[in-house]
Design an enzyme around this catalytic site. Structure first.
Site, PDB file in Angstrom:
ATOM      1  N   HIS A 140     -11.570 124.968 -43.801  1.00 38.50           N
ATOM      2  CA  HIS A 140     -12.652 124.487 -42.924  1.00 38.50           C
ATOM      3  C   HIS A 140     -12.998 123.045 -43.279  1.00 38.50           C
ATOM      4  CE1 HIS A 140     -12.915 128.844 -43.003  1.00 38.50           C
ATOM      5  NE2 HIS A 140     -13.496 128.784 -41.813  1.00 38.50           N
ATOM      6  N   LYS A 311     -19.634 107.928 -13.763  1.00 33.23           N
ATOM      7  CA  LYS A 311     -19.094 107.830 -12.401  1.00 33.23           C
ATOM      8  C   LYS A 311     -18.511 106.453 -12.080  1.00 33.23           C
ATOM      9  CE  LYS A 311     -22.034 111.471 -10.591  1.00 33.23           C
ATOM     10  NZ  LYS A 311     -22.782 112.004  -9.465  1.00 33.23           N
ATOM     11  N   ASP A 348     -20.089 112.928  -3.492  1.00 29.84           N
ATOM     12  CA  ASP A 348     -21.545 112.973  -3.699  1.00 29.84           C
ATOM     13  C   ASP A 348     -22.309 112.652  -2.419  1.00 29.84           C
ATOM     14  OD1 ASP A 348     -21.997 113.714  -6.308  1.00 29.84           O
ATOM     15  OD2 ASP A 348     -21.931 111.682  -7.107  1.00 29.84           O
TER      16      ASP A 348
END
Length: 526
Positions: A140, A311, A348
């Site tokens: 780990h 975006k 959109d």
């Protein structure tokens, strides 16, 4: 443990397409509590349980191990994790290893021994290892994910230690770290459990069946997890259609930051399951979008929805952009073509503008052939990011007079100049009332969970608006919409835009017509 016949047979989800197991980690103060959890794990659909002995407060090895194995309705994996490997056991090492030997001899199906301890464990083995018990040797890393070379060396060292199953868990500092772990998983000669911890590593836990992982961990309850970023068993089975993921499953996802709140995976995965489309849709917490696309360049990563704040930068990553998205300067949907090239478009503005027009027309939906009800209206857009640009462009196309209000006036001015509108800073909004019956559209994250008490405009100012729209859909009714409703304005929620923009994305992702009734049903449940 091989998969049982029942497990392979038809499940509630349909035929199982992979042999990757779901393991429920069980942590509790007492044996009695763990026994209750075992039965819950069985009824939740887990294939095996991990019993974390280090979580028990009063542990009597001889009695408790026998009792746990006897009462468990599922195969057992025992872990006795020391503090130096992220667990709770801080006692004598020889005693810990003696307990693990005893567990193995008592009939456990699997035991987990840390790589740092396995040499001592093997040396102190009394006689031969029982054939029934598989040895998982684990490592780990709670700090980072090593290089591909270092991961390869780590896996080789674990294999050389006599492991039946290799387990590595690393930490994602960036979502691109997961790619190295997928690469290691695909090429591993031995059965391998490979997880990347943290929210940026979530897809490693969901997509492991695609890349051949031996098992994944699923929590019984959200919030009660044994490692960061662990999904619940219910989400693995019902949200992510885990049993249906195979080597040829196409990957889709929502790219954003933050992104955990997005309901897109609920919408697309349920629709994919309903029609039997071989795809999986996941949350993608992305910091650097250009780096993301460079790293995940395979056509297996087939399509993406794009949300705040990526975006505009997403548009620059595309090889080809449709004319509307080019005009807006933002994309919210990206498709990877079969030649690997990225095509960007913007759905959109259609989703939002249609929802606002429907809101203005009212429930009777007056014939839209008469032109848009937005024509000639004063349309105020809050926010000049990707969604703001889309709304401004859409409103202008419909004949509205557009005003952009943004926190930084310069960005508002830049967008207003581009589309031919006026600019304000957000602080001027409260006193901006040149006429009545205006339209207001919030495209910022002001009022989104967890900051649901925030609003971009005073209640008093809302009296000048005929309709108020909020692109946020978590919560569905924001403070802005609640106050607008109290002032007598019509309100349109972000859910309507969300479903509207998803229609076209779904069609681009799948090449199939959007199941509109199903989309509306799924979101009405939400």
């Amino acid at each position: 443990m091989e998969l049982t016949v029942e497990a392979v047979e038809m499940e509630s989800q349909g035929i199982r397409k992979n042999s990757t197991l779901i393991c429920a980690p069980l942590m509790a103060d007492s044996v009695e509590e763990i026994v209750v959890q075992m039965n819950r794990a069985k009824s939740s659909g887990a294939d095996l349980v991990e019993i974390r002995l280090d979580s028990l407060k009063n542990f009597n090895p001889v009695e408790d191990v026998q009792s746990l194995i006897k009462q468990c309705p599922l195969p057992t994996l025992f872990t006795y994790r020391p503090t130096w490997e992220g667990g709770q056991y801080d006692g004598d090492e020889k005693s810990r290893l003696d307990v693990l030997h005893y567990v193995m001899e008592s009939g456990a199906d699997y035991i987990d021994v840390e790589l740092k301890a396995v040499e001592e464990f093997n040396n102190s083995m009394r006689g031969k290892k029982p054939a029934k018990c598989k040895l998982i040797v684990s490592s780990h890393n709670y700090q980072y994910t090593p290089s591909i070379e270092d991961l390869g060396n780590l896996v080789a060292a674990i294999q050389a230690s006599g492991a039946d199953i290799v387990k590595i868990a690393t930490t994602a500092l960036d979502i691109t770290d997961v790619a190295r772990v997928f690469q290691i998983t695909v090429h591993s000669q031995a059965p391998i459990i490979a997880m990347v911890m943290g929210e940026r590593g979530l897809m490693s836990r969901i997509l492991c069946p695609k890349f051949g992982g031996y098992l994944t961990f699923g929590a019984l309850d959200s919030g009660i997890i044994s490692a960061p970023g662990q999904p619940t068993i219910a989400d693995l089975l019902n949200l992510y259609n885990f049993r249906q993921i195979g080597p040829d499953t196409k990957i889709f996802g929502i790219i954003g930051k933050p992104v955990g709140h997005s309901k897109s995976p609920i919408l697309y995965n349920e629709a994919f399951r309903e029609i039997g489309f071989n795809g999986i849709y996941v949350h993608l917490l992305v910091d650097d979008i250009a780096n993301f696309f460079r790293t995940y360049s395979s056509t297996d990563f087939s399509g993406f929805s794009c949300t705040i704040p990526h975006k505009e930068s997403a548009l620059k990553c595309c090889d080809e952009v449709d004319s509307v998205a080019e005009s807006i300067g933002a994309v919210n949907c990206i498709i990877r073509r079969s030649n690997g090239k990225l095509f960007g478009c913007n759905t959109d503005y259609v989703g939002a503008i249609s929802a606002i027009e429907d809101g203005l027309r009212g429930s009777d939906h007056i014939n839209s052939a008469a032109g848009s009800p937005l024509s000639g209206k004063l349309f105020v857009v809050i926010g000049a990011g990707g969604a703001g640009k889309a709304l401004a462009y859409g409103a202008k196309e419909k004949g509205a007079r557009v005003v952009i209000a943004n926190r930084t006036y310069e960005r508002a001015k830049e967008l207003a100049d581009t589309i031919g509108g006026h600019a304000l800073s957000i602080s001027e909004l409260d006193n901006f009332r040149p006429e009545s019956h205006m339209i207001l559209a919030n495209t910022t994250s002001i009022g989104m969970q967890p900051k649901i008490d925030e609003t971009p405009i005073s209640k008093e100012a809302l009296k000048s608006y005929e309709l108020v729209f909020d692109a946020i859909y978590t919560p569905k009714i924001t403070r802005l919409l609640r106050e607008a409703d109290e002032c007598g304005a019509k309100i349109v929620t972000g859910v309507e835009m969300f479903v509207g923009q998803a229609y076209e994305q779904y069609e681009r992702f799948t090449g199939l017509p959007a199941p509109k009734e199903l989309f509306n049903k799924i979101m009405s449940n939400y």
